[in-house]
Enzyme design. Sequence first.
Site, PDB file in Angstrom:
ATOM      1  N   SER A  95      -1.450   5.064   2.800  1.00  0.00           N
ATOM      2  CA  SER A  95      -2.484   4.042   2.958  1.00  0.00           C
ATOM      3  C   SER A  95      -3.780   4.665   3.480  1.00  0.00           C
ATOM      4  O   SER A  95      -4.304   5.604   2.889  1.00  0.00           O
ATOM      5  CB  SER A  95      -1.962   2.929   3.872  1.00  0.00           C
ATOM      6  OG  SER A  95      -2.790   1.799   3.827  1.00  0.00           O
ATOM      7  N   ASP A 217       0.971  -3.986  -5.769  1.00  0.00           N
ATOM      8  CA  ASP A 217       0.588  -3.721  -4.381  1.00  0.00           C
ATOM      9  C   ASP A 217      -0.630  -4.581  -4.055  1.00  0.00           C
ATOM     10  O   ASP A 217      -1.710  -4.373  -4.615  1.00  0.00           O
ATOM     11  CB  ASP A 217       0.255  -2.230  -4.225  1.00  0.00           C
ATOM     12  CG  ASP A 217      -0.075  -1.826  -2.792  1.00  0.00           C
ATOM     13  OD1 ASP A 217      -0.283  -2.717  -1.949  1.00  0.00           O
ATOM     14  OD2 ASP A 217      -0.132  -0.610  -2.515  1.00  0.00           O
ATOM     15  N   HIS A 245       3.424  -2.241  -0.465  1.00  0.00           N
ATOM     16  CA  HIS A 245       2.493  -1.210  -0.021  1.00  0.00           C
ATOM     17  C   HIS A 245       3.174  -0.049   0.702  1.00  0.00           C
ATOM     18  O   HIS A 245       2.493   0.886   1.107  1.00  0.00           O
ATOM     19  CB  HIS A 245       1.447  -1.852   0.907  1.00  0.00           C
ATOM     20  CG  HIS A 245       0.279  -0.983   1.213  1.00  0.00           C
ATOM     21  ND1 HIS A 245      -0.530  -0.437   0.235  1.00  0.00           N
ATOM     22  CD2 HIS A 245      -0.225  -0.545   2.412  1.00  0.00           C
ATOM     23  CE1 HIS A 245      -1.483   0.282   0.801  1.00  0.00           C
ATOM     24  NE2 HIS A 245      -1.311   0.241   2.115  1.00  0.00           N
TER      25      HIS A 245
END
Length: 267
Positions: A95, A217, A245
């Site tokens: 991320s 996602d 995610h």
Amino acid sequence: MDIRRRNNVTITGPADGPVVVLAHGFGCDQNMWRAIVPALAERHRVVMFDYVGSGGSDLSAWTQERYSSLHGYALDVVEVCQELDLERAVFVGHSVSAMIGVLAARTAPERIGALVMVAPSPCYIDDDGYRGGFTADDIDELLASLESNYLGWSSAMAPVIMGNPDRPELGRELTNSFCATDPDIARVFARTTFLSDSREDLRSVSVPTLVLECSQDVIAPREVGAFVHAAVPGSRLVTLDATGHCPQLSAPEVTSDAILHFLKELL
């Protein structure tokens, strides 16, 4: 300062193996990698750590001034690499840590020799010709909700971020991870994350790079993966058969396989 203690550094795998550094995202800690570590550690030295303010890190080392910018987190990465005297390590960032890795590699190119970006997003807000997945109003509302009731926000948002509603235990784990973070620190990290724009930084990447996106996602839609791939010269884009995610938890086998394939090609 004892960097290993400050960042709760842990190391596993063969001492003489190629080094892989795993870096968690917002609201998480190194425990989020546990499902893929055994596969990576068979032949690689795996380094994990917690950003200051997360997990088992030394909370007394946190300052709002430093961690109001992704550069503060990138400095954590650089200092951990320096403490361990790592050279040309493969940095795996989940991320927002994917962009933190970009900054760290630019700051200390001798320390990071390749990047793996897991569900990356260089900018979360839609712009002309760019889809980040959120409008500016969306992000303002998200941050306002987080700042007014962090625990309530965590309980509502974590399952959405994780996806996989048929496996509610995954959403509960992410909720617990969010809720374990100091709310004041989390508010700063959230603003740093969701208001960041690292699109131009991607063009400075000069190391081999693997971009891993999920088939679905809500945080980093596939248009974002395509943008990152196009912006990073010579990068490889792989779409994982995974939703949500956090594929390192929801689909650890396909995630570790993709990383290991990339690592094999580097050797």
